[in-house]
Design a protein around this motif. Structure first.
Motif, PDB file in Angstrom:
ATOM      1  N   LEU A  63     -13.843  -4.178   4.057  1.00  0.00           N
ATOM      2  CA  LEU A  63     -12.943  -3.125   4.518  1.00  0.00           C
ATOM      3  C   LEU A  63     -11.666  -3.702   5.115  1.00  0.00           C
ATOM      4  CD1 LEU A  63     -15.541  -0.657   6.096  1.00  0.00           C
ATOM      5  CD2 LEU A  63     -14.307  -0.400   3.941  1.00  0.00           C
ATOM      6  N   SER A  64     -11.697  -4.985   5.478  1.00  0.00           N
ATOM      7  CA  SER A  64     -10.492  -5.649   5.984  1.00  0.00           C
ATOM      8  C   SER A  64      -9.784  -6.435   4.892  1.00  0.00           C
ATOM      9  CB  SER A  64     -10.852  -6.599   7.138  1.00  0.00           C
ATOM     10  OG  SER A  64     -11.375  -5.878   8.228  1.00  0.00           O
ATOM     11  N   GLY A  65     -10.268  -6.333   3.662  1.00  0.00           N
ATOM     12  CA  GLY A  65      -9.663  -7.089   2.562  1.00  0.00           C
ATOM     13  C   GLY A  65     -10.070  -8.549   2.565  1.00  0.00           C
ATOM     14  N   VAL A  66     -11.199  -8.852   3.231  1.00  0.00           N
ATOM     15  CA  VAL A  66     -11.648 -10.234   3.397  1.00  0.00           C
ATOM     16  C   VAL A  66     -12.820 -10.528   2.448  1.00  0.00           C
ATOM     17  CG1 VAL A  66     -12.699 -11.854   5.030  1.00  0.00           C
ATOM     18  CG2 VAL A  66     -10.872 -10.343   5.777  1.00  0.00           C
TER      19      VAL A  66
ATOM     20  N   TYR B 158     -17.244 -15.835  11.715  1.00  0.00           N
ATOM     21  CA  TYR B 158     -16.382 -14.689  11.428  1.00  0.00           C
ATOM     22  C   TYR B 158     -17.153 -13.712  10.562  1.00  0.00           C
ATOM     23  CZ  TYR B 158     -12.833 -17.951  13.013  1.00  0.00           C
ATOM     24  OH  TYR B 158     -12.115 -18.851  13.758  1.00  0.00           O
TER      25      TYR B 158
ATOM     26  N   GLN C 239     -11.492 -12.807  -4.600  1.00  0.00           N
ATOM     27  CA  GLN C 239     -10.753 -11.831  -3.796  1.00  0.00           C
ATOM     28  C   GLN C 239     -11.457 -10.485  -3.913  1.00  0.00           C
ATOM     29  OE1 GLN C 239      -6.974 -12.768  -5.724  1.00  0.00           O
ATOM     30  NE2 GLN C 239      -6.129 -13.285  -3.721  1.00  0.00           N
ATOM     31  N   THR C 240     -11.179  -9.607  -2.982  1.00  0.00           N
ATOM     32  CA  THR C 240     -11.875  -8.321  -2.982  1.00  0.00           C
ATOM     33  C   THR C 240     -11.468  -7.458  -4.176  1.00  0.00           C
ATOM     34  OG1 THR C 240     -10.143  -7.479  -1.523  1.00  0.00           O
ATOM     35  CG2 THR C 240     -12.194  -8.202  -0.477  1.00  0.00           C
ATOM     36  N   HIS C 241     -10.223  -7.631  -4.652  1.00  0.00           N
ATOM     37  CA  HIS C 241      -9.718  -6.794  -5.744  1.00  0.00           C
ATOM     38  C   HIS C 241      -9.087  -7.663  -6.818  1.00  0.00           C
ATOM     39  CE1 HIS C 241      -9.873  -4.174  -2.228  1.00  0.00           C
ATOM     40  NE2 HIS C 241     -10.025  -3.167  -3.068  1.00  0.00           N
TER      41      HIS C 241
ATOM     42  N   LEU D  41      -6.517   1.441   1.296  1.00  0.00           N
ATOM     43  CA  LEU D  41      -7.475   0.339   1.417  1.00  0.00           C
ATOM     44  C   LEU D  41      -6.753  -0.921   1.864  1.00  0.00           C
ATOM     45  CD1 LEU D  41      -7.145  -1.785  -1.288  1.00  0.00           C
ATOM     46  CD2 LEU D  41      -7.843   0.312  -2.400  1.00  0.00           C
ATOM     47  N   ASN D  42      -7.529  -1.902   2.318  1.00  0.00           N
ATOM     48  CA  ASN D  42      -7.041  -3.257   2.544  1.00  0.00           C
ATOM     49  C   ASN D  42      -7.516  -4.106   1.381  1.00  0.00           C
ATOM     50  OD1 ASN D  42      -5.731  -3.320   5.267  1.00  0.00           O
ATOM     51  ND2 ASN D  42      -7.730  -2.536   5.887  1.00  0.00           N
ATOM     52  N   GLY D  43      -6.624  -4.855   0.779  1.00  0.00           N
ATOM     53  CA  GLY D  43      -7.025  -5.685  -0.352  1.00  0.00           C
ATOM     54  C   GLY D  43      -5.934  -6.675  -0.680  1.00  0.00           C
ATOM     55  N   PHE D  44      -6.119  -7.427  -1.753  1.00  0.00           N
ATOM     56  CA  PHE D  44      -5.181  -8.453  -2.215  1.00  0.00           C
ATOM     57  C   PHE D  44      -5.249  -9.677  -1.307  1.00  0.00           C
ATOM     58  CE2 PHE D  44      -0.627 -10.010  -1.854  1.00  0.00           C
ATOM     59  CZ  PHE D  44      -0.700 -10.855  -2.932  1.00  0.00           C
ATOM     60  N   MET D  45      -5.077  -9.478  -0.008  1.00  0.00           N
ATOM     61  CA  MET D  45      -5.277 -10.551   0.957  1.00  0.00           C
ATOM     62  C   MET D  45      -5.736  -9.885   2.257  1.00  0.00           C
ATOM     63  SD  MET D  45      -1.234 -11.411   1.537  1.00  0.00           S
ATOM     64  CE  MET D  45      -1.517 -12.967   2.287  1.00  0.00           C
ATOM     65  N   PRO D  46      -6.359 -10.646   3.180  1.00  0.00           N
ATOM     66  CA  PRO D  46      -6.868 -10.021   4.396  1.00  0.00           C
ATOM     67  C   PRO D  46      -5.796  -9.224   5.136  1.00  0.00           C
ATOM     68  CG  PRO D  46      -7.740 -12.227   4.202  1.00  0.00           C
ATOM     69  CD  PRO D  46      -6.723 -12.063   3.095  1.00  0.00           C
ATOM     70  N   GLY D  47      -6.073  -7.944   5.357  1.00  0.00           N
ATOM     71  CA  GLY D  47      -5.184  -7.104   6.136  1.00  0.00           C
ATOM     72  C   GLY D  47      -4.007  -6.525   5.383  1.00  0.00           C
TER      73      GLY D  47
ATOM     74  N   TYR E 203      -2.701  -1.133   1.298  1.00  0.00           N
ATOM     75  CA  TYR E 203      -2.090  -0.348   0.224  1.00  0.00           C
ATOM     76  C   TYR E 203      -1.958   1.065   0.763  1.00  0.00           C
ATOM     77  CZ  TYR E 203      -2.857  -3.928  -3.365  1.00  0.00           C
ATOM     78  OH  TYR E 203      -2.836  -5.074  -4.121  1.00  0.00           O
TER      79      TYR E 203
ATOM     80  N   PHE F 115      -3.353  -8.549  10.755  1.00  0.00           N
ATOM     81  CA  PHE F 115      -4.703  -9.119  10.631  1.00  0.00           C
ATOM     82  C   PHE F 115      -4.881 -10.185  11.694  1.00  0.00           C
ATOM     83  CE2 PHE F 115      -7.859 -12.086   8.980  1.00  0.00           C
ATOM     84  CZ  PHE F 115      -8.864 -11.221   8.585  1.00  0.00           C
TER      85      PHE F 115
ATOM     86  N   ILE G  22      -8.121 -12.437  12.993  1.00  0.00           N
ATOM     87  CA  ILE G  22      -9.528 -12.736  12.757  1.00  0.00           C
ATOM     88  C   ILE G  22     -10.332 -12.701  14.049  1.00  0.00           C
ATOM     89  CG2 ILE G  22      -9.229 -15.261  12.911  1.00  0.00           C
ATOM     90  CD1 ILE G  22     -11.623 -13.317  10.592  1.00  0.00           C
TER      91      ILE G  22
ATOM     92  N   PRO H 214     -12.032  -4.326  14.590  1.00  0.00           N
ATOM     93  CA  PRO H 214     -11.893  -4.865  13.240  1.00  0.00           C
ATOM     94  C   PRO H 214     -10.683  -5.803  13.127  1.00  0.00           C
ATOM     95  CG  PRO H 214     -11.097  -2.604  13.312  1.00  0.00           C
ATOM     96  CD  PRO H 214     -11.670  -2.887  14.654  1.00  0.00           C
ATOM     97  N   SER H 215     -10.773  -6.713  12.196  1.00  0.00           N
ATOM     98  CA  SER H 215      -9.721  -7.728  12.059  1.00  0.00           C
ATOM     99  C   SER H 215      -8.450  -7.150  11.462  1.00  0.00           C
ATOM    100  CB  SER H 215     -10.217  -8.876  11.167  1.00  0.00           C
ATOM    101  OG  SER H 215     -11.316  -9.498  11.760  1.00  0.00           O
ATOM    102  N   ALA H 216      -8.599  -6.188  10.557  1.00  0.00           N
ATOM    103  CA  ALA H 216      -7.419  -5.557   9.967  1.00  0.00           C
ATOM    104  C   ALA H 216      -6.937  -4.451  10.900  1.00  0.00           C
ATOM    105  CB  ALA H 216      -7.758  -4.986   8.600  1.00  0.00           C
TER     106      ALA H 216
ATOM    107  N   GLN I 186      -6.991   0.822   9.008  1.00  0.00           N
ATOM    108  CA  GLN I 186      -8.230   1.156   8.304  1.00  0.00           C
ATOM    109  C   GLN I 186      -7.936   2.259   7.292  1.00  0.00           C
ATOM    110  OE1 GLN I 186     -11.035  -0.735   9.086  1.00  0.00           O
ATOM    111  NE2 GLN I 186      -9.504  -1.787  10.325  1.00  0.00           N
TER     112      GLN I 186
END
Lengths: 309, 240
Positions: free
Chosen positions: A23-26, A122, A260-262, B153-159, B162, B216, B218, B222-224, B227
């Motif tokens: 959910l954090s893109g991690v 983490y 990666q998540t996506h 959503l969060n995607g592509f890289m942490p935090g 979109y 973001f 860590i 939540p880290s991001a 939400q």
């Protein structure tokens, strides 16, 4: 303290993987060699096992008495110059060197540790992904020669009953050794499978594949003689473990735990968890075929594998 | 797609659920592009809350996509038939409520609203975007700051969030040649989305400016910062 005195390749510290990180893109991360990891968990009777995923000769010095196990393809394992068996609980005493040699090229091993390492967690995990700059040894880095891990806690000796070898059965050690089996890797058609042409689907299953030298924990890049034509895919999508992406060059990529998540490439199907662990053990020199199965069959196979642990 | 014990396709409702591998369930939402906005985020948010409530610690991960949500189960605790049946019940109740009782209080999600300070800069694509959308830079900034975006959503890289909510006249294709380095904090648009780069990275979106807002961390939970379902509005702290 665990000291890595020598390693040919980076060593990845893994556990069961990060919890609710998506959910954090991690990246979720976790073991690539799922079976070997769960086998090591069973041998050491340790849930949330900490393990090292290695892919070449290496040597460690362990400064505290510790129970370990080495699970995976055949290799020469020695403690204090004495050869020892794999897939068994092993006690390493302080100052004794642990050496792994003659691991077949392209294959990997899991070293399970009955201990808790002193490193940052983490998302309830010590897994590190270098791209993300956190976890692992530090800043997401894997272990290399000279790195040291401090140990927070040593766990007690596993309970074996009268005979330590009762902890596992010979069946389990042979079962995940894909090199001894016919090299067919199961996959389940899903995601954009219906959008791929009949020719593309034919090419996926009817030609031989090889794992390329560029394979890593993010993705196992494959090589096939005839590129697989892919439909256009514009939107990124959430990627499950083991999805088979077909990029524009037509050479499939099977996504691993550090993906990666996506991702934006079309996906033709998914390699189930148990078959991903087999695929990860196929050397670059060896050929294999994809074997199409239904999700129902994959669940049956998975349940059979899980019943061992 | 076949309908089986492990797959559900509901022809009346644009949602289906299936196992894609033995530990991962996929919820797919087939919707028109016109729907790809706040309502999608809303449905997925409600679904995430419900999935976490029902499956609890047996879940190891949830990944939200634009049209799908992946739910990962702990390998030793997955119960394939029971879990897919429970999932069917969850989506039936959510979708039924969504379409027939839009004001159902059970669908209210706890989303946050964020006001984000942003420095608009002509160092990157501000002028080019103004030219392409046939307005002045000043008008572009005013328009952009009047918008309320919804985090999908969060995607592509942490935090990296979109965010939907970009009006059609500001929707541009990605740059034909991506930049090798987009600065940390870049606020950018592409296609139907607005995003913010939490870290320096290659990228092909049109950069309108930058923010110093931390996206973001860590060390936080939540880290991001954002939400799914949160709303975001930008205000100019420095305009050219």
């Amino acid at each position: 303290m665990i000291e890595c005195r020598l390693t040919q390749h980076p060593i990845f510290i893994v556990d069961q993987g990060r919890s609710m990180s998506g959910l954090s893109g991690v990246t979720q991360s976790g073991p690539l060699l799922v079976h070997q990891y769960y086998h090591a968990s069973k041998v050491l009777q340790q849930s949330q096992l900490v393990a090292m995923e290695i892919s070449g000769d290496c040597e460690f010095l362990i400064h505290q008495p510790m129970w370990i196990t080495v699970c995976g393809e055949e290799a020469q394992v020695s403690i204090d110059e004495q050869y020892v068996s794999m897939n068994q609980p092993l006690l390493v005493k302080p100052g004794q060197p642990l050496r792994i040699k003659e691991l077949a090229p392209g294959t990997k091993l899991i070293i399970g540790l009955k201990a808790r390492l002193s490193c940052m967690r983490y998302f309830d995990s010590i897994c590190g992904v270098y791209r993300e700059r956190f976890g692992g040894v530090a800043n997401g880095k894997p272990m290399i020669t000279g790195d040291i891990f401090h140990v927070d806690a040593i766990f007690e000796k596993p309970h074996f009953g009268m005979n330590p070898t009762n902890a596992i059965t010979p069946y389990q050690t042979a079962r995940y050794s894909v090199s001894l089996q016919s090299s067919k890797i199961d996959f389940v058609p899903n995601y954009q499978y219906q959008h791929f042409s009949l020719h593309a689907r034919y090419l996926l299953t009817e030609q031989t594949m090889q794992v390329s030298n560029k394979a890593d924990r993010m993705g196992l890049r494959l090589i096939c003689d005839e590129p697989i034509p892919a439909p256009k895919q514009t939107a990124s999508q959430a990627l499950a473990l083991g999805v088979i992406q077909i990029p524009p060059d037509g050479q499939p990529i099977v996504m691993g735990p550090d993906r990666q998540t996506h991702g934006g490439y079309p996906v033709i199907g998914t390699v189930p968890d148990y078959a991903l662990a087999q695929l990860a053990q196929i050397p670059a020199t060896k050929h294999f075929h994809f074997n199409q199965i239904s999700i129902e069959q994959a669940i049956v196979n998975f349940t059979l594998y899980q019943s061992q642990y | 797609m076949t309908d089986s014990q492990f797959t559900m396709v509901n022809n009346n409702l644009p949602l289906e659920v299936q196992w894609v591998n033995p530990t991962t369930m996929m919820f797919s939402l087939n919707h028109s592009s016109a729907d790809k906005n706040k309502s999608v985020a809303h449905i997925f948010c409600v679904m995430i809350n419900e999935l976490q409530r029902v499956f609890g610690t047996r879940l190891t991960n949830i990944v939200v996509g634009f049209n799908e949500t992946l739910v990962h189960f702990e390998p030793n605790k997955v119960r394939h038939l029971d879990d897919i049946n429970t999932a069917k019940q969850i989506i039936n109740s959510i979708i039924t409520s969504r379409y027939s009782h839009a004001e159902d209080p059970s669908l209210v999600i706890s989303a946050s609203h964020h006001q984000i300070g942003m420095s608009f800069s002509d160092e990157y694509d501000l002028q080019a975007v103004a030219d392409k959308t046939q307005c002045s830079v000043k008008q572009l900034i005013e328009q952009f700051c009047s918008l309320t975006f919804t985090v999908i959503l969060n995607g592509f890289m942490p935090g990296f969030p979109y965010m939907s909510g970009l009006p059609q006249h500001l929707q541009l294709p990605r740059l034909s040649t991506p930049r090798l380095k987009v600065p940390k904090g870049a606020v950018a648009i592409a296609e139907t989305y607005c995003g913010i780069y939490p870290e320096s990275s290659p990228g092909g979106w049109h950069i309108l400016g930058t923010t110093e807002h931390v996206l973001f961390d860590i060390r936080q939970s939540p880290s991001a910062t954002f939400q799914s379902g949160d709303t975001v509005q930008f205000f100019a702290i420095k305009s050219i």
